[in-house]
Design a protein around this motif. Structure first.
Motif, PDB file in Angstrom:
ATOM      1  N   THR A  11       0.846  -1.191   0.000  1.00  0.00           N
ATOM      2  CA  THR A  11       0.000   0.000   0.000  1.00  0.00           C
ATOM      3  C   THR A  11       0.885   1.245   0.000  1.00  0.00           C
ATOM      4  OG1 THR A  11      -0.075   0.195   2.411  1.00  0.00           O
ATOM      5  CG2 THR A  11      -1.753  -1.228   1.356  1.00  0.00           C
ATOM      6  N   GLN A  12       0.300   2.362  -0.307  1.00  0.00           N
ATOM      7  CA  GLN A  12       1.046   3.621  -0.274  1.00  0.00           C
ATOM      8  C   GLN A  12       1.562   3.902   1.136  1.00  0.00           C
ATOM      9  OE1 GLN A  12       2.008   5.421  -2.962  1.00  0.00           O
ATOM     10  NE2 GLN A  12       3.268   6.513  -1.478  1.00  0.00           N
ATOM     11  N   THR A  13       0.781   3.552   2.139  1.00  0.00           N
ATOM     12  CA  THR A  13       1.193   3.749   3.536  1.00  0.00           C
ATOM     13  C   THR A  13       2.427   2.899   3.845  1.00  0.00           C
ATOM     14  OG1 THR A  13      -1.076   4.212   4.194  1.00  0.00           O
ATOM     15  CG2 THR A  13       0.443   3.579   5.945  1.00  0.00           C
ATOM     16  N   LEU A  15       4.600   1.689   1.676  1.00  0.00           N
ATOM     17  CA  LEU A  15       5.712   2.252   0.903  1.00  0.00           C
ATOM     18  C   LEU A  15       6.305   3.465   1.613  1.00  0.00           C
ATOM     19  CD1 LEU A  15       4.580   2.111  -2.819  1.00  0.00           C
ATOM     20  CD2 LEU A  15       6.663   1.148  -1.866  1.00  0.00           C
ATOM     21  N   SER A  16       5.451   4.330   2.085  1.00  0.00           N
ATOM     22  CA  SER A  16       5.916   5.540   2.777  1.00  0.00           C
ATOM     23  C   SER A  16       6.681   5.182   4.051  1.00  0.00           C
ATOM     24  CB  SER A  16       4.744   6.460   3.102  1.00  0.00           C
ATOM     25  OG  SER A  16       4.157   6.923   1.921  1.00  0.00           O
ATOM     26  N   GLN A  26      10.898   5.049  -3.013  1.00  0.00           N
ATOM     27  CA  GLN A  26       9.749   4.188  -3.273  1.00  0.00           C
ATOM     28  C   GLN A  26       9.972   3.348  -4.523  1.00  0.00           C
ATOM     29  OE1 GLN A  26       5.902   6.043  -2.997  1.00  0.00           O
ATOM     30  NE2 GLN A  26       6.281   6.773  -0.923  1.00  0.00           N
TER      31      GLN A  26
END
Length: 183
Positions: A11-13, A15-16, A26
């Motif tokens: 998820t983007q979370t 990855l962050s 990323q």
């Protein structure tokens, strides 16, 4: 259709968070995720010794056992080490161009500190030298190298080389260059 295990999607979370906690972008994390997936042929989300040794280039590398050991320094038997994607990323992060020289030197030091004692002793040095030289040197030659190394760099004459002493032994620029790979 294939397994849709939760680890298969970043998820983007996630990855962050991985980007924040590593030296990787990323884009690099996604690239390494694809490599991790390729190693994880049975979709368990875990890489094992056997999976790593299915790669001929790794199986032929004499230092691969020591590097595997760094994925889980508390496990003395590399054949029992297992790691997930987060552990994979955190360990490989040291090879990023963004990793500091200090991180790279600590990683190199840990490679020599086979016993995870915080020091390199003659037994550690012997194991690593055997990894590097194989059968090219006999026991006497290896012992002579170890003796000379400790005579010169074991400042406290206690049979141990500290991290600070290790920094004086190595060529910092050379080791940091060799420990930087483009991911």
């Amino acid at each position: 259709m294939g397994n849709t295990a939760p680890y298969k999607v970043l998820t983007q979370t996630e990855l962050s968070e991985l980007q924040e906690n590593t030296n990787l972008s990323q884009k690099q994390i996604i690239s390494l995720f694809k490599r991790f997936e390729a190693l994880d042929k049975d979709d368990t989300g875990i890489i094992t010794y056997d999976k790593l040794f299915s790669i001929p280039e790794l199986a032929m590398n004499p230092l691969v056992l020591r590097v595997i050991g760094l994925f889980d320094p508390k496990e003395p038997d590399p054949e029992k080490i297992q790691f997930n994607f987060t552990q994979f990323i955190q360990t490989l992060s040291v090879f990023s161009e963004k990793a500091s020289n200090e991180e790279k030197i600590r990683f190199a030091f840990q490679s020599y500190d086979v016993s995870n004692s915080g020091f390199i002793d003659s037994d550690n040095m012997k194991k690593i030298l055997k990894f590097f030289v194989g059968d090219c040197l006999n026991e006497k030659q290896i012992s002579e190298i170890i003796q000379k190394t400790f005579e010169e760099y074991d400042k406290e004459k206690n049979g141990k080389i500290s991290f600070e002493d290790f920094q004086k032994i190595i060529d910092i620029d050379d080791i940091c260059d060799k420990m930087t790979i483009l991911i």
